[in-house]
Design an enzyme around this catalytic site. Structure first.
Site, PDB file in Angstrom:
ATOM      1  N   LEU A 140       6.902 -11.640  -6.963  1.00 19.15           N
ATOM      2  CA  LEU A 140       8.065 -10.755  -6.819  1.00 19.15           C
ATOM      3  C   LEU A 140       8.049 -10.012  -5.490  1.00 19.15           C
ATOM      4  CD1 LEU A 140       8.089  -9.168 -10.397  1.00 19.15           C
ATOM      5  CD2 LEU A 140       9.636 -10.925  -9.521  1.00 19.15           C
ATOM      6  N   GLY A 189       2.410  -6.596  -1.211  1.00 21.19           N
ATOM      7  CA  GLY A 189       2.076  -5.254  -0.766  1.00 21.19           C
ATOM      8  C   GLY A 189       0.915  -5.261   0.198  1.00 21.19           C
ATOM      9  N   LYS A 194       0.520  -6.554 -10.628  1.00 26.08           N
ATOM     10  CA  LYS A 194       0.070  -6.421  -9.234  1.00 26.08           C
ATOM     11  C   LYS A 194      -1.401  -6.822  -9.160  1.00 26.08           C
ATOM     12  CE  LYS A 194       1.124  -2.739  -6.741  1.00 26.08           C
ATOM     13  NZ  LYS A 194       1.071  -1.354  -6.183  1.00 26.08           N
ATOM     14  N   ASP A 234       3.924   8.212   0.192  1.00 23.92           N
ATOM     15  CA  ASP A 234       4.379   6.906   0.667  1.00 23.92           C
ATOM     16  C   ASP A 234       5.743   6.556   0.069  1.00 23.92           C
ATOM     17  OD1 ASP A 234       4.156   4.622   2.214  1.00 23.92           O
ATOM     18  OD2 ASP A 234       3.122   3.474   0.650  1.00 23.92           O
TER      19      ASP A 234
END
Length: 450
Positions: free
Chosen positions: A164, A167, A186, A283
């Site tokens: 998807l 990172g 993740k 962030d």
């Protein structure tokens, strides 16, 4: 313990009570003539009064015979009482034995169940203890320890076609669990101190937070050097993909963009105002604002987050994304909640203008959206011309000016000039339609220049 105490009392006092009752009722049966009178409770009568009454109501019976009969009767009742007391004592002792020796397995099974629940829940154990530095008292949720093989199957062995997004420390995969429930996984590779710290922070913090505008962490897994984080699936991806991907923001109307801004402000306001101590995300950016099937926005990626006051922020390693980092943090390492407000202002400009936070002018030259837009944001004659073409002429210009004013305040170079995120939140609520969570009542209007 209450049951044991009751048993003990019965064991001590039970036979005595029965003996007393038997003595009171150990008189001989009254003659038939007395049965026609109302029966009264015997416990209020003494033995001597019973004997006197027997003589009065039974003339003709010899006293010696009566005494002999009474002695025989008393012997029978006494024998019965002794036998009954012994039997009752044996029963009570058996019950006491059962409770004492059979209670231990029950307690052990309860302890095992509690231990099992701890493993299923948020239990990083020694791993978390080694690196734990983030403690906050937001609402507590539940994060499950998940099986690696289950997640491996759910992602088709981490197939590239299921990716998807990518990172800083790994990829995010779409996964389907056994119950046909879709999630996002993740995968963080490597065991560097920095990646371990971010993983620990993510699990520790998101395990304590539950808010509609903050991503939900459903589980985690540690398998050798691989660490996995399992999140709720956000069907419409990130705001960055929606704005700057192939669709170029075509799915985002003016009102939807305002809704997304309001959702993000609510999530940030929760971190700053309702967590104790406050949380600084550090962030915030369009790629960390995710959208579900109804375009509800949720803040994600808390690996760099810190709690305000938990550590010396001046000694924290400079982290963030170019274009979103506040100037005081970039130049002096000064980090406060106003740093998040600056990043929010940049996201708001992206929603208004449809431009990336940093764009290349030449191979070695870049320009930030703040530097480019600032002179035109405060000029009402120029502002409508720099709005994203997808939404140009689709909003009330008064609302456009108001949103632009909020963005300008958020990206002020001096942090003390920036508003609190709470002030930003309440300035956006009247600009968002009621069906999207605001207070604006939609009426037919024609955009005007006045």
């Amino acid at each position: 313990m209450k049951i044991l105490l009751l048993v003990f009392v019965l064991l001590v006092h039970g036979p005595i009570w029965i003996l007393q009752f038997s003595i009171v009722d150990s008189r001989p049966d009254p003659p038939l003539s007395s049965l026609s009178a109302p029966v009264s409770p015997p416990v209020a009568l003494s033995i001597s009064s019973i004997s006197a009454s027997m003589t009065a109501f039974s003339p003709g019976i010899q006293v010696g015979s009566e005494k002999h009969h009474e002695k025989e009767s008393n012997k029978k009742y006494l024998t019965a009482v002794i036998v009954a007391s012994t039997a009752l004592g044996a029963i009570i002792l058996s019950l006491l034995y059962f409770l004492i020796y059979h209670r231990k397995p029950l307690l052990k099974s309860q302890e095992d169940a509690n231990s099992s629940d701890a493993v299923k829940g948020h239990a990083l154990g020694p791993f978390m203890g080694k690196y734990s530095s983030l403690k906050t008292s937001c609402k507590k949720g539940s994060v499950s320890l998940m099986d690696y093989e289950l997640l491996e199957r759910a992602t088709n062995n981490f197939q590239e076609t299921d990716i998807l997004g990518v990172g800083g420390f790994g990829c995010v995969y779409k996964a389907r669990l056994d119950d046909n429930f879709h999630v996002a996984v993740k995968r963080l590779n490597g065991g560097s101190q920095e990646s371990i710290k971010e993983f620990e922070t993510e699990v520790d913090l998101l395990g304590k937070i539950q808010h509609p505008n903050i991503i939900s962490l459903l589980g985690y897994c540690i398998h050798e050097d691989t660490k996995l984080l399992v999140y709720e699936l956000m069907q419409n991806g990130s705001l960055e993909t929606q704005l700057h991907g192939p669709s170029r923001g075509s799915a985002l109307t003016w009102h939807l963009r305002m809704k997304i801004a309001l959702d993000a402000a609510r999530g940030l306001e929760y971190l700053h105002e309702h967590c104790n101590p406050p949380v600084i995300h550090r962030d915030l950016k369009s790629s960390n604002i995710l959208l579900d099937s109804d375009f509800n926005a949720k803040i994600s990626d808390f690996g760099l987050a810190i709690t305000d006051g938990s550590q010396n922020k001046n000694n924290i390693k400079l982290s963030g994304t170019l274009g979103y980092v506040a100037p005081e943090y970039l130049l002096d390492g000064q980090l406060t909640d106003k740093s998040d407000v600056y990043a929010f202002g940049v996201v708001l400009l992206e929603l208004l203008l449809g431009r990336k936070p940093v764009e290349k002018l030449a191979p070695a030259q870049c320009q930030s959206i703040v530097t480019w837009a600032m002179p035109q944001l405060t000029d009402r004659s120029k502002l409508p011309n720099i709005v994203d073409p997808v939404i140009k002429n689709t909003m009330d210009l008064k609302h456009l000016y108001q949103v632009a004013a909020v963005a300008v305040l958020c990206v002020q170079p001096e942090p003390s000039y920036r508003p609190l995120i709470t002030d930003v939140l309440y300035s956006l609520i009247p600009l968002v339609p009621m069906e999207f969570g605001g207070t604006l009542r939609i009426t037919q209007h024609v955009p005007s220049d006045h």
